[in-house]
Structures are given as structure tokens and as C-alpha cells.
Write an enzyme that holds these catalytic residues in place. Structure first.
Site, PDB file in Angstrom:
ATOM      1  N   ASP A 199       4.783  16.720  68.542  1.00 51.42           N
ATOM      2  CA  ASP A 199       5.122  18.068  69.013  1.00 51.42           C
ATOM      3  C   ASP A 199       4.973  18.098  70.537  1.00 51.42           C
ATOM      4  O   ASP A 199       3.874  17.902  71.057  1.00 51.42           O
ATOM      5  CB  ASP A 199       4.189  19.093  68.353  1.00 51.42           C
ATOM      6  CG  ASP A 199       4.500  20.514  68.814  1.00 51.42           C
ATOM      7  OD1 ASP A 199       5.393  20.708  69.662  1.00 51.42           O
ATOM      8  OD2 ASP A 199       3.826  21.435  68.314  1.00 51.42           O
ATOM      9  N   TYR A 246      14.973  29.647  80.720  1.00 55.07           N
ATOM     10  CA  TYR A 246      15.330  28.249  80.413  1.00 55.07           C
ATOM     11  C   TYR A 246      15.579  27.470  81.700  1.00 55.07           C
ATOM     12  O   TYR A 246      15.033  26.376  81.893  1.00 55.07           O
ATOM     13  CB  TYR A 246      16.580  28.233  79.522  1.00 55.07           C
ATOM     14  CG  TYR A 246      17.242  26.871  79.395  1.00 55.07           C
ATOM     15  CD1 TYR A 246      16.674  25.861  78.643  1.00 55.07           C
ATOM     16  CD2 TYR A 246      18.458  26.612  80.049  1.00 55.07           C
ATOM     17  CE1 TYR A 246      17.280  24.617  78.528  1.00 55.07           C
ATOM     18  CE2 TYR A 246      19.076  25.375  79.934  1.00 55.07           C
ATOM     19  CZ  TYR A 246      18.486  24.381  79.176  1.00 55.07           C
ATOM     20  OH  TYR A 246      19.092  23.147  79.078  1.00 55.07           O
TER      21      TYR A 246
HETATM   22  N1  LIG Z   1      23.125  21.602  75.242  1.00 53.14           N
HETATM   23  C1  LIG Z   1      23.668  21.837  76.435  1.00 53.14           C
HETATM   24  O1  LIG Z   1      24.716  22.475  76.567  1.00 53.14           O
HETATM   25  C2  LIG Z   1      23.005  21.294  77.683  1.00 53.14           C
HETATM   26  C3  LIG Z   1      23.570  21.606  78.935  1.00 53.14           C
HETATM   27  C4  LIG Z   1      22.974  21.078  80.089  1.00 53.14           C
HETATM   28  C5  LIG Z   1      21.860  20.256  79.977  1.00 53.14           C
HETATM   29  N2  LIG Z   1      21.334  19.991  78.746  1.00 53.14           N
HETATM   30  C6  LIG Z   1      20.149  19.137  78.667  1.00 53.14           C
HETATM   31  O2  LIG Z   1      20.525  17.958  77.973  1.00 53.14           O
HETATM   32  C7  LIG Z   1      19.403  17.462  77.234  1.00 53.14           C
HETATM   33  C8  LIG Z   1      19.809  17.239  75.789  1.00 53.14           C
HETATM   34  O3  LIG Z   1      20.254  18.466  75.227  1.00 53.14           O
HETATM   35  P1  LIG Z   1      20.755  18.558  73.706  1.00 53.14           P
HETATM   36  O4  LIG Z   1      21.963  19.423  73.701  1.00 53.14           O
HETATM   37  O5  LIG Z   1      20.825  17.203  73.094  1.00 53.14           O
HETATM   38  O6  LIG Z   1      19.551  19.384  73.044  1.00 53.14           O
HETATM   39  P2  LIG Z   1      19.302  19.690  71.511  1.00 53.14           P
HETATM   40  O7  LIG Z   1      20.454  19.245  70.682  1.00 53.14           O
HETATM   41  O8  LIG Z   1      18.855  21.109  71.429  1.00 53.14           O
HETATM   42  O9  LIG Z   1      18.076  18.740  71.161  1.00 53.14           O
HETATM   43  C9  LIG Z   1      16.818  18.962  71.690  1.00 53.14           C
HETATM   44  C10 LIG Z   1      15.808  18.244  70.822  1.00 53.14           C
HETATM   45  O10 LIG Z   1      14.504  18.535  71.348  1.00 53.14           O
HETATM   46  C11 LIG Z   1      13.657  18.721  70.259  1.00 53.14           C
HETATM   47  N3  LIG Z   1      12.518  19.567  70.541  1.00 53.14           N
HETATM   48  C12 LIG Z   1      12.524  20.855  71.000  1.00 53.14           C
HETATM   49  N4  LIG Z   1      11.273  21.331  71.037  1.00 53.14           N
HETATM   50  C13 LIG Z   1      10.453  20.323  70.596  1.00 53.14           C
HETATM   51  C14 LIG Z   1       9.066  20.202  70.412  1.00 53.14           C
HETATM   52  N5  LIG Z   1       8.217  21.216  70.658  1.00 53.14           N
HETATM   53  N6  LIG Z   1       8.568  19.020  69.970  1.00 53.14           N
HETATM   54  C15 LIG Z   1       9.392  18.001  69.703  1.00 53.14           C
HETATM   55  N7  LIG Z   1      10.734  18.048  69.850  1.00 53.14           N
HETATM   56  C16 LIG Z   1      11.253  19.213  70.297  1.00 53.14           C
HETATM   57  C17 LIG Z   1      14.493  19.398  69.190  1.00 53.14           C
HETATM   58  O11 LIG Z   1      13.882  19.176  67.945  1.00 53.14           O
HETATM   59  P3  LIG Z   1      14.454  19.847  66.589  1.00 53.14           P
HETATM   60  O12 LIG Z   1      15.700  19.069  66.267  1.00 53.14           O
HETATM   61  O13 LIG Z   1      13.358  19.628  65.611  1.00 53.14           O
HETATM   62  O14 LIG Z   1      14.702  21.287  66.910  1.00 53.14           O
HETATM   63  C18 LIG Z   1      15.841  18.712  69.356  1.00 53.14           C
HETATM   64  O15 LIG Z   1      15.966  17.610  68.491  1.00 53.14           O
HETATM   65  C19 LIG Z   1      18.290  18.477  77.446  1.00 53.14           C
HETATM   66  O16 LIG Z   1      17.457  18.049  78.483  1.00 53.14           O
HETATM   67  C20 LIG Z   1      19.016  19.738  77.872  1.00 53.14           C
HETATM   68  O17 LIG Z   1      18.184  20.581  78.651  1.00 53.14           O
HETATM   69  C21 LIG Z   1      21.895  20.483  77.599  1.00 53.14           C
END
Ligand SMILES: NC(=O)c1ccc[n+]([C@@H]2O[C@H](COP(=O)([O-])OP(=O)(O)OC[C@H]3O[C@@H](n4cnc5c(N)ncnc54)[C@H](OP(=O)(O)O)[C@@H]3O)[C@@H](O)[C@H]2O)c1
Length: 315
Positions: A40, A129
Site C-alpha cells: 500500500d 491531483y
Molecule cells: N491517466 C492519465 O490520463 C495520465 C495523464 C498524465 C499523467 N499520468 C501519469 O501516468 C502514470 C500512470 O498513470 P495510469 O493511467 O497508468 O494510472 P492508473 O491506470 O490509474 O494506475 C495507477 C495504479 O496505481 C495504483 N495505486 C493507486 N493508489 C495506490 C496505493 N495506495 N497503493 C498501491 N497502489 C496504488 C492503482 O492500484 P489499483 O489498480 O489497485 O487501483 C493503479 O494500479 C501516473 O504517474 C499518472 O499520474 C496519467
């Protein structure tokens, strides 16, 4: 070499799992993918324990608190995951001379600038965020700059409008286009969609070479494909691509009505301009002779989105 990947169940985490499975980077390395049930990220004790037990040479932090609107009312959790957890990872990498690969977002900017944002432009996040992600960037940079004998290296790849395996804007739009004959989509927020597969390939090449850590210049880099659009443009392209690939949809691109952001209020404000400059990363990739090893580095966003839609399940 030991590689630890946080966020295994997220869009980007899944792309790393896939890339390590199908590329040479998976060979000869011990790779540990961890998700929420393994560690976590709100618990610094659990993170530290995992780092000490596994002893990673490369830490890839693909995890984040990404619920942009929910973060407005859960700022403690957002900061714990997006700022404190990366700080713990950074301190470990500094202490052990390792590499930290972290990801950040266009939401660190307020979006009022004309043109593209470069890495030296002032951040000014509009949302909780964005503020939590900015705090993560600062914590990492401070951890690596604070040591007298600087050890280890880090890259923070700022990206935008991410899509991959999992929930994202493109999949939502295609689902809605199956259910409804008319859609309304914002056309005054500009940026570029970024594929997680593209990002994982880029990130692995930047940090790894021939079974060892690659030496690169530590810092923040903007990592996005070429081109720019707005959400309306993404929606039109995705729906047209789906129709071209034989999907049965109720809405065609012409049934999408462009609307201003003011007509789609959300709890967290978004930057109107998310355009990021690729120049700094382009120069670093050229210096490392990596451009020719990245076949998709220059593939425009619209080609990539079409290819993505092609591989989605039409049902
Ligand atoms: N999505 C976008 O449009 C976007 C845009 C710009 C930048 N980014 C950045 O790109 C990166 C990847 O984004 P993504 O879209 O792949 O994100 P995502 O699909 O939301 O995945 C985030 C992961 O982090 C895990 N997580 C969140 N809280 C947690 C906790 N307390 N302990 C352990 N794990 C935790 C989640 O676990 P669960 O699966 O269990 O929930 C999820 O698997 C991030 O740094 C994000 O800020 C994303």
C-alpha cells in the site's frame, strides 16, 4: 539486476509487464511487479520494507493516485501516494546508487501559456491531483540533489492523456458511441493522447541497455508523441477508426457536438493548454543514440490512436 515496478494493475503498469515480457529488457533481470495488495503506497513502512527486502537497482513507479476529481476531497491520500511514496523511493535510490523512473503529468501546469510547455516553465497546478504530482516531482529532485556524494539517477517523464489497457477517455467515448446516437465533447482543452505501450518502450530504452542500467541525464522530461489535438478531436478520430474497423456504433463523428469546458463542469479544474514540448527528450535520446532504436518515437498521436482502436475488442 533487480527491477521493481510499482502499479502493476494500472494502465502503465500493465504496459511495463507486457514490454518486459516481449522485449530483451526482460531477459536476465529479476523483475518484481507489485500492486496495491502487495504494497500500500500510503504506508511508508510497507514501501521501505519492500525496498529493503527486494533491493532494486531500478525502481519504476507506474503507480499513482489518478482519480483527478476525487482527489479534491481526498487530498491526504493523493499526497501520500503521489508525493510521499515517490520520496521514499527516491531516498532509497540515492542511498543505494540506483535509478528511479517516475511519471508525472501535464496537470502540473495551469494551461494559460500559449504554445508548448517546456521543462523549465513554471508549474502552477490548478487541482489537488496536480499539486500532489508537483510535490512528488519536487520531492524526487530534492532527494537526488541533496546528497554531497551524488549517487543514483532519476528520470521523471511528464506525460498527458494516457491510454492503454484499462479505463481511459478513448474507451469511454467508444462505449458511449455504442449506447447513444449523439455525444457532446469538450473542444477547448488542447493536448495529446499518449499510449502506455509507447511510453513503456521509451522508458525501458532510456533507463536500460544490454542488461545494465543506462547512464542518462537526470531530470524531468516531457514524454508525449508528436502532434496535438483537443478532446473533441480525439473522440472524432477514435469513433471514425472504430467505424473503419467494422464496429457497430450509434454515433458517427458528425453526431459529436463540440462544447466548451464551461458546459461540462467537473470538481477539479483542468488546464486548457496541455501542450508539452518534446525538445529536451529528443536531444537526450539523440545524445544516447536511441532515436533509431525507438521505431515509434516519431509516430504521430493519431496513427497511434488508430492502431490502439484496431486492437480493441469491438464487443
Ligand atoms: N491517466 C492519465 O490520463 C495520465 C495523464 C498524465 C499523467 N499520468 C501519469 O501516468 C502514470 C500512470 O498513470 P495510469 O493511467 O497508468 O494510472 P492508473 O491506470 O490509474 O494506475 C495507477 C495504479 O496505481 C495504483 N495505486 C493507486 N493508489 C495506490 C496505493 N495506495 N497503493 C498501491 N497502489 C496504488 C492503482 O492500484 P489499483 O489498480 O489497485 O487501483 C493503479 O494500479 C501516473 O504517474 C499518472 O499520474 C496519467
Amino acid at each position: 539486476m533487480n527491477i521493481l515496478v510499482f502499479g502493476k494493475d494500472g494502465q502503465l503498469g500493465r504496459a511495463f509487464q507486457n514490454h518486459f515480457k516481449h522485449s530483451q529488457f526482460g531477459i536476465g533481470n529479476t523483475i518484481c511487479f507489485v500492486g496495491r495488495s502487495d504494497c500500500d503506497l500510503c504506508s511508508t513502512t510497507q514501501i521501505t520494507q519492500l525496498l529493503e527486502d527486494f533491493g532494486p537497482h531500478l525502481i519504476i513507479n507506474a503507480a499513482a493516485y489518478t482519480a483527478v476529481d476525487r482527489a479534491e476531497s481526498e487530498s491526504n491520500i493523493a499526497f501520500a501516494v503521489n508525493a510521499i511514496a515517490p520520496q521514499v523511493m527516491a531516498k532509497y535510490a540515492v542511498q543505494h546508487g540506483g535509478t528511479l523512473l517516475h511519471f508525472s503529468t501535464d496537470y502540473v501546469f495551469d494551461g494559460v501559456k500559449g504554445g508548448t510547455y517546456s521543462e523549465v516553465d513554471k508549474t502552477n497546478p490548478l487541482s489537488v491531483y496536480g499539486k500532489s504530482k508537483e510535490a512528488g516531482e519536487i520531492a524526487i529532485a530534492n532527494a537526488f540533489s541533496g546528497t554531497a556524494n551524488q549517487r543514483g539517477q532519476y528520470a521523471i517523464l511528464r506525460t498527458s492523456w494516457v491510454y492503454g489497457v484499462g479505463g481511459n477517455f478513448i474507451r469511454t467515448i467508444l462505449r458511449l458511441a455504442k449506447e447513444r446516437s449523439a455525444l457532446r465533447v469538450i473542444d477547448d482543452q488542447y493536448g495529446v493522447p499518449t499510449s502506455t505501450a509507447w511510453l513503456a518502450e521509451l522508458a525501458c530504452n532510456l533507463t536500460l541497455e544490454d542488461g545494465r542500467l543506462r547512464k542518462f541525464t537526470s531530470g524531468i522530461y516531457h514524454a508525449i508523441p508528436p502532434g496535438e489535438t483537443n478532446w473533441y478531436g480525439v473522440a472524432r478520430l477514435a469513433i471514425q477508426a472504430a467505424i473503419d474497423f467494422g464496429w457497430q456504433l450509434k454515433a458517427s463523428p458528425n453526431e459529436i457536438t463540440p462544447i466548451p469546458t464551461s458546459e461540462y463542469p467537473l470538481p477539479a479544474p483542468r488546464p486548457m493548454n496541455s501542450r508539452l514540448s518534446r525538445n529536451k527528450l529528443q536531444i537526450e535520446l539523440e545524445r544516447l543514440a536511441l532515436v533509431s532504436k525507438l521505431p515509434h518515437w516519431n509516430t504521430p498521436w493519431d496513427e497511434q490512436v488508430r492502431a490502439y482502436v484496431k486492437h480493441l475488442d469491438a464487443n
